[in-house]
Scaffold this active site. Structure first.
Site, PDB file in Angstrom:
ATOM      1  N   GLY A  36       0.788  -1.227   0.000  1.00 47.38           N
ATOM      2  CA  GLY A  36       0.000   0.000   0.000  1.00 47.38           C
ATOM      3  C   GLY A  36       0.819   1.275   0.000  1.00 47.38           C
ATOM      4  O   GLY A  36       2.012   1.253  -0.270  1.00 47.38           O
ATOM      5  N   THR A  37       0.118   2.402   0.287  1.00 43.05           N
ATOM      6  CA  THR A  37       0.686   3.751   0.088  1.00 43.05           C
ATOM      7  C   THR A  37       1.293   3.791  -1.312  1.00 43.05           C
ATOM      8  O   THR A  37       2.487   4.013  -1.514  1.00 43.05           O
ATOM      9  CB  THR A  37       1.686   4.137   1.202  1.00 43.05           C
ATOM     10  OG1 THR A  37       1.030   3.907   2.453  1.00 43.05           O
ATOM     11  CG2 THR A  37       2.073   5.607   1.149  1.00 43.05           C
ATOM     12  N   HIS A  48       4.622   1.575  -8.038  1.00 38.81           N
ATOM     13  CA  HIS A  48       3.679   0.447  -7.985  1.00 38.81           C
ATOM     14  C   HIS A  48       2.849   0.397  -9.273  1.00 38.81           C
ATOM     15  O   HIS A  48       2.558  -0.680  -9.804  1.00 38.81           O
ATOM     16  CB  HIS A  48       2.717   0.593  -6.797  1.00 38.81           C
ATOM     17  CG  HIS A  48       3.365   0.535  -5.448  1.00 38.81           C
ATOM     18  ND1 HIS A  48       3.451   1.625  -4.623  1.00 38.81           N
ATOM     19  CD2 HIS A  48       3.939  -0.483  -4.772  1.00 38.81           C
ATOM     20  CE1 HIS A  48       4.053   1.282  -3.487  1.00 38.81           C
ATOM     21  NE2 HIS A  48       4.363   0.012  -3.560  1.00 38.81           N
ATOM     22  N   GLN A 106       7.044  -9.959   7.901  1.00 34.31           N
ATOM     23  CA  GLN A 106       8.300  -9.600   7.238  1.00 34.31           C
ATOM     24  C   GLN A 106       8.996  -8.398   7.900  1.00 34.31           C
ATOM     25  O   GLN A 106      10.016  -7.937   7.411  1.00 34.31           O
ATOM     26  CB  GLN A 106       8.091  -9.357   5.742  1.00 34.31           C
ATOM     27  CG  GLN A 106       7.348  -8.085   5.401  1.00 34.31           C
ATOM     28  CD  GLN A 106       7.001  -8.035   3.927  1.00 34.31           C
ATOM     29  OE1 GLN A 106       6.200  -8.832   3.446  1.00 34.31           O
ATOM     30  NE2 GLN A 106       7.622  -7.116   3.201  1.00 34.31           N
ATOM     31  N   LYS A 108      13.698  -2.476  -7.694  1.00 39.87           N
ATOM     32  CA  LYS A 108      14.210  -1.680  -6.565  1.00 39.87           C
ATOM     33  C   LYS A 108      14.524  -2.612  -5.390  1.00 39.87           C
ATOM     34  O   LYS A 108      15.533  -2.477  -4.731  1.00 39.87           O
ATOM     35  CB  LYS A 108      13.183  -0.641  -6.110  1.00 39.87           C
ATOM     36  CG  LYS A 108      13.678   0.155  -4.928  1.00 39.87           C
ATOM     37  CD  LYS A 108      12.702   1.228  -4.525  1.00 39.87           C
ATOM     38  CE  LYS A 108      11.645   0.734  -3.569  1.00 39.87           C
ATOM     39  NZ  LYS A 108      12.137   0.568  -2.189  1.00 39.87           N
ATOM     40  N   GLN A 123      14.698  -9.169  -3.067  1.00 39.31           N
ATOM     41  CA  GLN A 123      13.355  -9.764  -2.997  1.00 39.31           C
ATOM     42  C   GLN A 123      12.994 -10.410  -4.336  1.00 39.31           C
ATOM     43  O   GLN A 123      12.468 -11.523  -4.392  1.00 39.31           O
ATOM     44  CB  GLN A 123      12.344  -8.684  -2.639  1.00 39.31           C
ATOM     45  CG  GLN A 123      10.910  -9.127  -2.734  1.00 39.31           C
ATOM     46  CD  GLN A 123       9.958  -8.083  -2.192  1.00 39.31           C
ATOM     47  OE1 GLN A 123       9.733  -7.990  -0.999  1.00 39.31           O
ATOM     48  NE2 GLN A 123       9.385  -7.282  -3.070  1.00 39.31           N
ATOM     49  N   MET A 157      11.452   5.816  -6.007  1.00 43.08           N
ATOM     50  CA  MET A 157      10.163   6.021  -5.335  1.00 43.08           C
ATOM     51  C   MET A 157       9.964   4.938  -4.282  1.00 43.08           C
ATOM     52  O   MET A 157      10.263   3.769  -4.528  1.00 43.08           O
ATOM     53  CB  MET A 157       9.028   5.957  -6.351  1.00 43.08           C
ATOM     54  CG  MET A 157       8.975   7.172  -7.223  1.00 43.08           C
ATOM     55  SD  MET A 157       7.517   7.134  -8.261  1.00 43.08           S
ATOM     56  CE  MET A 157       7.759   8.651  -9.155  1.00 43.08           C
ATOM     57  N   SER A 158       9.473   5.355  -3.128  1.00 40.45           N
ATOM     58  CA  SER A 158       9.229   4.405  -2.042  1.00 40.45           C
ATOM     59  C   SER A 158       8.184   4.996  -1.111  1.00 40.45           C
ATOM     60  O   SER A 158       8.177   6.211  -0.875  1.00 40.45           O
ATOM     61  CB  SER A 158      10.523   4.170  -1.268  1.00 40.45           C
ATOM     62  OG  SER A 158      10.238   3.543  -0.037  1.00 40.45           O
ATOM     63  N   SER A 159       7.348   4.125  -0.568  1.00 38.21           N
ATOM     64  CA  SER A 159       6.345   4.588   0.403  1.00 38.21           C
ATOM     65  C   SER A 159       7.052   5.208   1.603  1.00 38.21           C
ATOM     66  O   SER A 159       6.504   6.065   2.286  1.00 38.21           O
ATOM     67  CB  SER A 159       5.495   3.412   0.872  1.00 38.21           C
ATOM     68  OG  SER A 159       5.068   2.664  -0.233  1.00 38.21           O
TER      69      SER A 159
HETATM   70  P1  AMP Z   1       6.009  -2.470  -1.388  1.00 40.18           P
HETATM   71  O1  AMP Z   1       4.648  -1.891  -1.333  1.00 40.18           O
HETATM   72  O2  AMP Z   1       7.095  -1.518  -1.001  1.00 40.18           O
HETATM   73  O3  AMP Z   1       6.126  -3.797  -0.715  1.00 40.18           O
HETATM   74  O4  AMP Z   1       6.292  -2.755  -2.923  1.00 40.18           O
HETATM   75  C1  AMP Z   1       5.421  -3.564  -3.675  1.00 40.18           C
HETATM   76  C2  AMP Z   1       6.046  -3.837  -5.005  1.00 40.18           C
HETATM   77  O5  AMP Z   1       6.274  -2.599  -5.691  1.00 40.18           O
HETATM   78  C3  AMP Z   1       7.405  -4.537  -4.910  1.00 40.18           C
HETATM   79  O6  AMP Z   1       7.520  -5.466  -5.980  1.00 40.18           O
HETATM   80  C4  AMP Z   1       8.362  -3.394  -5.072  1.00 40.18           C
HETATM   81  O7  AMP Z   1       9.628  -3.804  -5.560  1.00 40.18           O
HETATM   82  C5  AMP Z   1       7.627  -2.540  -6.100  1.00 40.18           C
HETATM   83  N1  AMP Z   1       8.124  -1.172  -6.052  1.00 40.18           N
HETATM   84  C6  AMP Z   1       8.188  -0.363  -4.973  1.00 40.18           C
HETATM   85  N2  AMP Z   1       8.774   0.807  -5.302  1.00 40.18           N
HETATM   86  C7  AMP Z   1       9.081   0.726  -6.616  1.00 40.18           C
HETATM   87  C8  AMP Z   1       9.719   1.612  -7.553  1.00 40.18           C
HETATM   88  N3  AMP Z   1      10.156   2.805  -7.187  1.00 40.18           N
HETATM   89  N4  AMP Z   1       9.858   1.194  -8.835  1.00 40.18           N
HETATM   90  C9  AMP Z   1       9.418  -0.038  -9.218  1.00 40.18           C
HETATM   91  N5  AMP Z   1       8.818  -0.915  -8.383  1.00 40.18           N
HETATM   92  C10 AMP Z   1       8.655  -0.535  -7.106  1.00 40.18           C
END
Ligand code: AMP
Length: 284
Positions: A31-32, A37, A61, A150, A154, A185-187
């Site tokens: 999410g977020t 995503h 996790q 990113k 994983q 980009m990251s939550s």
């Molecule tokens: P998360 O919500 O952080 O667990 O991420 C969910 C999925 O989105 C995972 O496969 C992440 O690798 C992918 N993801 C998160 N940030 C990015 C990004 N900046 N660019 C591409 N994929 C992303």
């Protein structure tokens, strides 16, 4: 767009789609949601006829309970973004749905891929990732799973899970989506103060420096890493969790700057842990 929280509702829709011979693409998230995503969603929509997104902050996790509690939650905006981007189904389970109290815990691990990089400082993290994605893969019966590069480790761990245990699906790695200044980009970026957000731009700039020094003829891994860690640390509040050079497939440390190498880092900017990586092709 359908939104379901119960496994029985999810299964009903999946069964229908399977009968209709739809190709199912699955993008698991916590999410977020942001444009990174949505890149997973866009890849899925190109390759598949139905796209499923799960939004679940998976407690198993998180090795640090404080990190779990601080993880942002933004369901309303997430659903809007999914709808706007043409997602067909959002699975939004509660912790009780994914981990009923009656469950006998199972622990999964791929030791060789987990003992380096994030696995070293986040014990239990990949065990939790393997557990949740295995459950979600079975529940969604996805033909394709889309994962961001990113989170490269994983991606490798999950690709290996699917290959080694013959899951009937394919894993697709999607390139990292970045802000205009290069920050991945990251939550978690939302938790950075204004000043720390500026400091965080040192991370993508460090990768530019890595490329420049490599093309400039640097051959010594120790020297290379020193140049890069000095760049991150000098006059900043950054703390390096790790800065490693490993083989992009085995994730084992390498001793020579030769062929393809993965430079991966995790740093704390203030309280916020950020990761990034890049594969470099070393000049002959
Ligand atoms: P998360 O919500 O952080 O667990 O991420 C969910 C999925 O989105 C995972 O496969 C992440 O690798 C992918 N993801 C998160 N940030 C990015 C990004 N900046 N660019 C591409 N994929 C992303």
């Amino acid at each position: 767009m359908k939104v379901v929280s119960e496994i029985s509702e999810l299964k009903k829709i999946i069964q229908e789609w399977k009968q209709q011979k739809e190709t199912l693409g699955f993008c698991p998230t916590m999410g977020t949601l942001h444009a990174g995503h949505m890149d997973l969603v866009h890849h899925s929509k190109k390759q598949c006829t139905k796209t499923i997104v799960s939004i679940f902050i998976n407690p198993t996790q998180f090795n640090d309970p404080k990190d779990f509690e601080a993880y942002p939650n933004n369901t309303e905006a997430d659903l809007k973004l999914c709808e706007e981007n043409g997602v067909d189904l959002v699975f939004l389970p509660s912790v009780g749905v994914m981990y009923p109290k009656t469950e006998t815990p199972i622990q999964m691990s791929i030791p060789s891929l987990q003992k380096t990089l994030c696995g070293r400082t986040r014990p239990g993290h990949f065990e939790g990732v393997l557990q949740i994605v295995s459950k979600l893969f079975h529940l969604t019966e996805a033909d394709y799973g889309f994962f961001g590069l990113k989170d490269y480790q994983q991606f490798r761990v999950i690709s290996s899970l699917v290959d080694e245990l013959n899951f009937p699906m394919k894993i697709v790695g999607v390139p990292t989506k970045r802000e205009d200044d290069g920050l991945a980009m990251s939550s978690r970026n939302l938790r950075l103060s204004k000043k720390d957000r500026e400091t965080a731009t040192l991370i993508p700039r460090m990768f530019q420096l890595a490329k420049k020094t490599l093309l400039g003829g640097e051959k010594n891994i120790t020297v290379w890493k020193e140049i890069l860690s000095d760049f991150l640390l000098t006059g900043t509040n950054i703390k390096i969790d790790y800065l490693e050079v490993v083989h992009p497939i085995t994730l084992q440390p390498i001793t020579e700057l030769k062929g393809n190498v993965l430079l991966a880092t995790a740093v704390f900017v203030g309280e916020v842990r950020l990761i990034d990586n890049e594969i470099f092709v070393c000049p002959e």
